[in-house]
Design a protein around this motif. Sequence first.
Motif, PDB file in Angstrom:
ATOM      1  N   PRO A   4     -51.141 -25.616  11.194  1.00 35.31           N
ATOM      2  CA  PRO A   4     -49.811 -25.219  10.724  1.00 35.31           C
ATOM      3  C   PRO A   4     -48.979 -26.430  10.272  1.00 35.31           C
ATOM      4  CG  PRO A   4     -49.884 -25.225  13.112  1.00 35.31           C
ATOM      5  CD  PRO A   4     -51.283 -25.508  12.637  1.00 35.31           C
ATOM      6  N   ALA A   5     -47.996 -26.180   9.389  1.00 37.91           N
ATOM      7  CA  ALA A   5     -47.065 -27.232   8.960  1.00 37.91           C
ATOM      8  C   ALA A   5     -46.052 -27.472  10.085  1.00 37.91           C
ATOM      9  CB  ALA A   5     -46.354 -26.802   7.689  1.00 37.91           C
ATOM     10  N   PHE A   6     -45.944 -28.722  10.505  1.00 33.02           N
ATOM     11  CA  PHE A   6     -45.066 -29.055  11.621  1.00 33.02           C
ATOM     12  C   PHE A   6     -43.622 -29.231  11.162  1.00 33.02           C
ATOM     13  CE2 PHE A   6     -48.973 -29.667  13.758  1.00 33.02           C
ATOM     14  CZ  PHE A   6     -48.717 -29.692  15.115  1.00 33.02           C
ATOM     15  N   ASP A  34     -36.238 -29.532  10.267  1.00 33.45           N
ATOM     16  CA  ASP A  34     -36.692 -30.094   8.991  1.00 33.45           C
ATOM     17  C   ASP A  34     -38.212 -30.222   9.001  1.00 33.45           C
ATOM     18  OD1 ASP A  34     -34.080 -30.377   8.156  1.00 33.45           O
ATOM     19  OD2 ASP A  34     -34.021 -32.571   8.323  1.00 33.45           O
ATOM     20  N   PRO A  35     -38.865 -30.080   7.834  1.00 30.28           N
ATOM     21  CA  PRO A  35     -40.322 -30.252   7.775  1.00 30.28           C
ATOM     22  C   PRO A  35     -40.719 -31.700   8.087  1.00 30.28           C
ATOM     23  CG  PRO A  35     -39.432 -29.586   5.620  1.00 30.28           C
ATOM     24  CD  PRO A  35     -38.290 -29.711   6.560  1.00 30.28           C
ATOM     25  N   TYR A  36     -41.796 -31.854   8.825  1.00 32.46           N
ATOM     26  CA  TYR A  36     -42.317 -33.179   9.181  1.00 32.46           C
ATOM     27  C   TYR A  36     -42.776 -33.926   7.937  1.00 32.46           C
ATOM     28  CZ  TYR A  36     -45.864 -36.555  10.628  1.00 32.46           C
ATOM     29  OH  TYR A  36     -46.631 -37.689  10.769  1.00 32.46           O
ATOM     30  N   LYS A  37     -42.341 -35.196   7.841  1.00 33.74           N
ATOM     31  CA  LYS A  37     -42.796 -36.092   6.774  1.00 33.74           C
ATOM     32  C   LYS A  37     -43.213 -37.399   7.434  1.00 33.74           C
ATOM     33  CE  LYS A  37     -39.493 -34.171   3.526  1.00 33.74           C
ATOM     34  NZ  LYS A  37     -38.177 -34.409   2.939  1.00 33.74           N
ATOM     35  N   ARG A  38     -44.470 -37.718   7.302  1.00 30.71           N
ATOM     36  CA  ARG A  38     -45.015 -38.932   7.944  1.00 30.71           C
ATOM     37  C   ARG A  38     -44.258 -40.185   7.520  1.00 30.71           C
ATOM     38  NH1 ARG A  38     -49.262 -42.700   6.681  1.00 30.71           N
ATOM     39  NH2 ARG A  38     -50.172 -43.516   8.591  1.00 30.71           N
ATOM     40  N   ASP A  39     -44.000 -40.339   6.221  1.00 27.01           N
ATOM     41  CA  ASP A  39     -43.304 -41.523   5.725  1.00 27.01           C
ATOM     42  C   ASP A  39     -41.890 -41.639   6.293  1.00 27.01           C
ATOM     43  OD1 ASP A  39     -45.530 -42.199   4.265  1.00 27.01           O
ATOM     44  OD2 ASP A  39     -44.758 -41.414   2.362  1.00 27.01           O
ATOM     45  N   GLU A  40     -41.233 -40.513   6.491  1.00 25.35           N
ATOM     46  CA  GLU A  40     -39.881 -40.500   7.047  1.00 25.35           C
ATOM     47  C   GLU A  40     -39.883 -40.997   8.494  1.00 25.35           C
ATOM     48  OE1 GLU A  40     -36.362 -37.342   6.469  1.00 25.35           O
ATOM     49  OE2 GLU A  40     -38.100 -36.536   7.547  1.00 25.35           O
ATOM     50  N   LEU A  41     -40.862 -40.531   9.256  1.00 24.37           N
ATOM     51  CA  LEU A  41     -40.980 -40.945  10.656  1.00 24.37           C
ATOM     52  C   LEU A  41     -41.307 -42.437  10.752  1.00 24.37           C
ATOM     53  CD1 LEU A  41     -40.659 -39.239  13.237  1.00 24.37           C
ATOM     54  CD2 LEU A  41     -43.128 -39.192  13.407  1.00 24.37           C
ATOM     55  N   LEU A  42     -42.207 -42.928   9.888  1.00 24.37           N
ATOM     56  CA  LEU A  42     -42.561 -44.353   9.888  1.00 24.37           C
ATOM     57  C   LEU A  42     -41.390 -45.230   9.438  1.00 24.37           C
ATOM     58  CD1 LEU A  42     -46.213 -44.246   8.516  1.00 24.37           C
ATOM     59  CD2 LEU A  42     -45.469 -44.737  10.860  1.00 24.37           C
ATOM     60  N   ALA A  66     -49.265 -25.726  19.468  1.00 25.27           N
ATOM     61  CA  ALA A  66     -48.397 -24.702  20.054  1.00 25.27           C
ATOM     62  C   ALA A  66     -46.914 -25.015  19.816  1.00 25.27           C
ATOM     63  CB  ALA A  66     -48.672 -24.590  21.552  1.00 25.27           C
ATOM     64  N   ALA A  67     -46.580 -26.270  19.523  1.00 27.38           N
ATOM     65  CA  ALA A  67     -45.183 -26.678  19.335  1.00 27.38           C
ATOM     66  C   ALA A  67     -44.861 -26.963  17.874  1.00 27.38           C
ATOM     67  CB  ALA A  67     -44.902 -27.913  20.190  1.00 27.38           C
ATOM     68  N   TYR A  68     -45.662 -26.454  16.941  1.00 25.64           N
ATOM     69  CA  TYR A  68     -45.514 -26.841  15.528  1.00 25.64           C
ATOM     70  C   TYR A  68     -44.156 -26.480  14.926  1.00 25.64           C
ATOM     71  CZ  TYR A  68     -46.217 -22.100  13.703  1.00 25.64           C
ATOM     72  OH  TYR A  68     -46.073 -20.783  13.392  1.00 25.64           O
ATOM     73  N   GLN A  69     -43.488 -25.444  15.427  1.00 25.57           N
ATOM     74  CA  GLN A  69     -42.205 -25.023  14.860  1.00 25.57           C
ATOM     75  C   GLN A  69     -41.054 -25.942  15.254  1.00 25.57           C
ATOM     76  OE1 GLN A  69     -41.943 -20.927  16.096  1.00 25.57           O
ATOM     77  NE2 GLN A  69     -42.970 -20.221  14.243  1.00 25.57           N
ATOM     78  N   ALA A  70     -41.193 -26.653  16.352  1.00 26.57           N
ATOM     79  CA  ALA A  70     -40.146 -27.576  16.821  1.00 26.57           C
ATOM     80  C   ALA A  70     -40.805 -28.655  17.680  1.00 26.57           C
ATOM     81  CB  ALA A  70     -39.079 -26.831  17.617  1.00 26.57           C
ATOM     82  N   ALA A  71     -41.584 -29.513  17.023  1.00 30.57           N
ATOM     83  CA  ALA A  71     -42.328 -30.550  17.749  1.00 30.57           C
ATOM     84  C   ALA A  71     -41.385 -31.670  18.186  1.00 30.57           C
ATOM     85  CB  ALA A  71     -43.438 -31.107  16.870  1.00 30.57           C
ATOM     86  N   PRO A  72     -41.345 -31.988  19.466  1.00 28.31           N
ATOM     87  CA  PRO A  72     -40.464 -33.053  19.946  1.00 28.31           C
ATOM     88  C   PRO A  72     -40.859 -34.412  19.355  1.00 28.31           C
ATOM     89  CG  PRO A  72     -41.403 -31.808  21.788  1.00 28.31           C
ATOM     90  CD  PRO A  72     -42.103 -31.365  20.551  1.00 28.31           C
ATOM     91  N   VAL A  73     -39.855 -35.225  19.087  1.00 28.85           N
ATOM     92  CA  VAL A  73     -40.050 -36.589  18.592  1.00 28.85           C
ATOM     93  C   VAL A  73     -39.619 -37.531  19.706  1.00 28.85           C
ATOM     94  CG1 VAL A  73     -39.368 -38.300  16.874  1.00 28.85           C
ATOM     95  CG2 VAL A  73     -39.617 -35.897  16.211  1.00 28.85           C
TER      96      VAL A  73
END
Length: 162
Positions: A4-6, A34-42, A66-73
Amino acid sequence: NSGPAFRYGSVIIKGLSRYDESLIRDLVPFKPGDPYKRDELLAFQTKLQKMPQFSSAVVHMETDPAAYQAAPVEVVLSEAQTQRISLGAGYSSNTGARGEINYTNNNLLDHALRLNSIVRVEQKRQTLASRRKRETRSGRDTYFGCRILIATKRFISGCSAL
């Protein structure tokens, strides 16, 4: 199938003792949902690593499907030394022998403001400078600085706020 899209969930901050969590929360470039963006997190991790208040910073997102809709950062920080003094000496053919003292405080007035002050004494000129900086989310950090330069037979000074 890559799964799934995180989406970003809540931000969990660990490792702060001298600084308020708002210092980090004000820099977070995303909102929960917000949709997960790898570059944004880095890019967020890189910004934290470049801050003088921290000796290390690691940002990662929980990848449990199981946490894809609201994955903790999770943001894990190690605080750097608050104050630093350095001494220097040298020689220049333009201004002669010199000595300097540089003082840095990364938590001025307990507000995570960075103060950098320098006193430089040379044979032909003397300099006293100080600059205050605050990190911002937009990347347009705020500065205020003053500099006084006393050269042979002239005096130059100036202050600026950006």
